[in-house]
Design a protein around this motif. Sequence first.
Motif, short mmCIF file in Angstrom:
data_model
loop_
_atom_site.label_atom_id
_atom_site.label_comp_id
_atom_site.label_asym_id
_atom_site.label_seq_id
_atom_site.Cartn_x
_atom_site.Cartn_y
_atom_site.Cartn_z
N GLY A 12 1.20 72.46 -36.24
CA GLY A 12 2.32 72.40 -35.30
C GLY A 12 2.07 71.50 -34.12
O GLY A 12 2.82 71.56 -33.14
N VAL A 13 1.04 70.69 -34.18
CA VAL A 13 0.71 69.80 -33.07
C VAL A 13 0.17 68.48 -33.61
O VAL A 13 -0.54 68.44 -34.62
N ILE A 14 0.58 67.41 -32.95
CA ILE A 14 0.07 66.07 -33.27
C ILE A 14 -0.54 65.51 -31.99
O ILE A 14 0.07 65.60 -30.91
N HIS A 15 -1.73 64.94 -32.10
CA HIS A 15 -2.42 64.41 -30.93
C HIS A 15 -2.17 62.91 -30.81
O HIS A 15 -2.44 62.14 -31.74
N LEU A 16 -1.64 62.52 -29.67
CA LEU A 16 -1.45 61.11 -29.34
C LEU A 16 -2.57 60.75 -28.36
O LEU A 16 -2.42 60.84 -27.14
N GLY A 17 -3.70 60.37 -28.93
CA GLY A 17 -4.89 60.20 -28.10
C GLY A 17 -5.31 61.56 -27.57
O GLY A 17 -5.42 62.52 -28.31
N PRO A 18 -5.50 61.68 -26.25
CA PRO A 18 -5.86 62.98 -25.69
C PRO A 18 -4.65 63.89 -25.43
O PRO A 18 -4.82 65.03 -25.02
N LEU A 19 -3.44 63.37 -25.68
CA LEU A 19 -2.23 64.11 -25.36
C LEU A 19 -1.72 64.86 -26.58
O LEU A 19 -1.37 64.25 -27.60
N PRO A 20 -1.67 66.21 -26.53
CA PRO A 20 -1.14 66.97 -27.66
C PRO A 20 0.39 67.03 -27.60
O PRO A 20 0.98 67.34 -26.58
N LEU A 21 1.04 66.71 -28.71
CA LEU A 21 2.49 66.82 -28.83
C LEU A 21 2.79 68.03 -29.72
O LEU A 21 2.54 68.00 -30.93
N ARG A 22 3.32 69.07 -29.11
CA ARG A 22 3.51 70.34 -29.82
C ARG A 22 4.96 70.49 -30.27
O ARG A 22 5.90 70.30 -29.51
N ALA A 23 5.10 70.86 -31.55
CA ALA A 23 6.43 71.01 -32.13
C ALA A 23 7.21 72.12 -31.44
O ALA A 23 8.43 72.03 -31.28
N TYR A 24 6.52 73.18 -31.04
CA TYR A 24 7.19 74.30 -30.36
C TYR A 24 7.89 73.81 -29.09
O TYR A 24 9.05 74.16 -28.83
N ALA A 25 7.20 72.97 -28.33
CA ALA A 25 7.79 72.45 -27.10
C ALA A 25 8.96 71.52 -27.40
O ALA A 25 9.98 71.55 -26.71
N PHE A 26 8.83 70.70 -28.44
CA PHE A 26 9.92 69.79 -28.78
C PHE A 26 11.16 70.57 -29.20
O PHE A 26 12.29 70.16 -28.89
N CYS A 27 11.00 71.66 -29.92
CA CYS A 27 12.15 72.47 -30.33
C CYS A 27 12.88 73.03 -29.11
O CYS A 27 14.11 73.06 -29.07
N ILE A 28 12.13 73.47 -28.11
CA ILE A 28 12.75 73.99 -26.89
C ILE A 28 13.47 72.87 -26.14
O ILE A 28 14.59 73.05 -25.65
N ILE A 29 12.82 71.71 -26.04
CA ILE A 29 13.43 70.58 -25.32
C ILE A 29 14.72 70.15 -26.01
O ILE A 29 15.74 69.89 -25.36
N ILE A 30 14.70 70.05 -27.33
CA ILE A 30 15.91 69.68 -28.07
C ILE A 30 17.02 70.70 -27.81
O ILE A 30 18.18 70.34 -27.61
N GLY A 31 16.65 71.99 -27.81
CA GLY A 31 17.64 73.02 -27.54
C GLY A 31 18.27 72.90 -26.16
O GLY A 31 19.48 73.07 -26.00
N VAL A 32 17.46 72.56 -25.17
CA VAL A 32 17.98 72.39 -23.81
C VAL A 32 18.98 71.22 -23.76
O VAL A 32 20.05 71.33 -23.18
N PHE A 33 18.62 70.11 -24.40
CA PHE A 33 19.53 68.96 -24.41
C PHE A 33 20.84 69.29 -25.12
O PHE A 33 21.92 68.88 -24.67
N VAL A 34 20.77 70.01 -26.23
CA VAL A 34 21.98 70.39 -26.95
C VAL A 34 22.87 71.28 -26.08
O VAL A 34 24.09 71.10 -26.01
N ALA A 35 22.25 72.25 -25.40
CA ALA A 35 23.02 73.17 -24.56
C ALA A 35 23.71 72.42 -23.42
O ALA A 35 24.89 72.66 -23.13
N VAL A 36 22.99 71.52 -22.76
CA VAL A 36 23.58 70.78 -21.63
C VAL A 36 24.66 69.83 -22.12
O VAL A 36 25.72 69.70 -21.49
N TRP A 37 24.44 69.19 -23.26
CA TRP A 37 25.44 68.26 -23.80
C TRP A 37 26.74 68.98 -24.14
O TRP A 37 27.82 68.58 -23.70
N LEU A 38 26.65 70.06 -24.90
CA LEU A 38 27.86 70.79 -25.28
C LEU A 38 28.48 71.47 -24.06
O LEU A 38 29.72 71.48 -23.90
#
Length: 351
Positions: A12-38
């Motif tokens: 559930g995580v991909i590392h971009l160098g030393p920076l971890p990109l977590r799918a859990y966080a992306f799902c929450i961020i996408i949800g926030v954008f969808v809520a604000v857009w609608l």
Amino acid sequence: MDLAFIPSPSRGVIHLGPLPLRAYAFCIIIGVFVAVWLGSRRWVARGGAAHTVGDVAVWAVPFGLVGGRLYHVVTDHQLYFAPGKHPVDALKIWNGGLGIWGAIALGAVGAWIGCRRAGVPLPAWADALAPGIALAQACGRWGNWFNQELFGRPTTLPWGLRIDYDHRPDATKALATYHPTFLYESLWCVGVALLVIWADRRFRLGHGRAFALYVAAYTVGRFWIEYLRVDEAHHILGLRLNDWTSIVVFVGAVVYMVVSARLRPGRETVVDPAAAGSPEAAGSPEAAEAADDEPGTPAAAPAQDPADGPAPRRGPADAALAEAARIDEEKAGGEAAAADRDRAPGAGKRT
């Protein structure tokens, strides 16, 4: 052997160098954008300014994240503060653990602050955002899929979720597939969003009743989905704590809808005073309906064509001439009425 199942991600995580990109966080961020857009689209349709939902969300989202994490840590404190556990893990939100009840409760406090600063009513803002929040939850639940958490009981159904050995409960290590409760709740939340949108258009819900409908509908689904889950939880009288919370919140939402409909029927005609004269508000269906419903409202004067040049200015002499013409018209009208009476049959005769 399971012939069909839903696979789980290998990580559930991909590392971009030393920076971890977590799918859990992306799902929450996408949800926030969808809520604000609608929510913004619905807010503008009701006569509000396009930026208001985002301005309030700047307050509501951080408060909601903190509230969701606090609820999880308080209700599952044994995961962090029991002997042998690490209290610092309570801060690791990326590992999962957000309670929707705390997110909504503390998020409402942040929304109240934002609405106060923007000068808009909180119930109307919540009504506009309600289906967007449901869709945000639908997106966020996929973070549980990436983390292989919060699944249900073992099942042999073809849509069972295959869980890796290390993530299985100790009592069922030999069983590989479980109810995909994350998927059940995600689909349920999509249905809740569609229900709120339909009901709002059909019944013109206002004063927080669209938000209350979202809460009531969500808790119904959460009750039976929670009953399927096997993760560790507190139980009261045989039911999981979140089941009891669903019951209490459902009753509160229904009572609010009934009482609010009696005390404040209909829907707000003005939701964003600062945007009352904006092009978005002027062209919204709410503004048009409000103008049609207002008795005695004069029709708007036609706009002057710029090609005609500026309107002539009237001075004191023009005003005096206009007043004299008005007096002459009244005098002429009085004389005409007297002449008509004299010509009428029987005028001047006593009976």
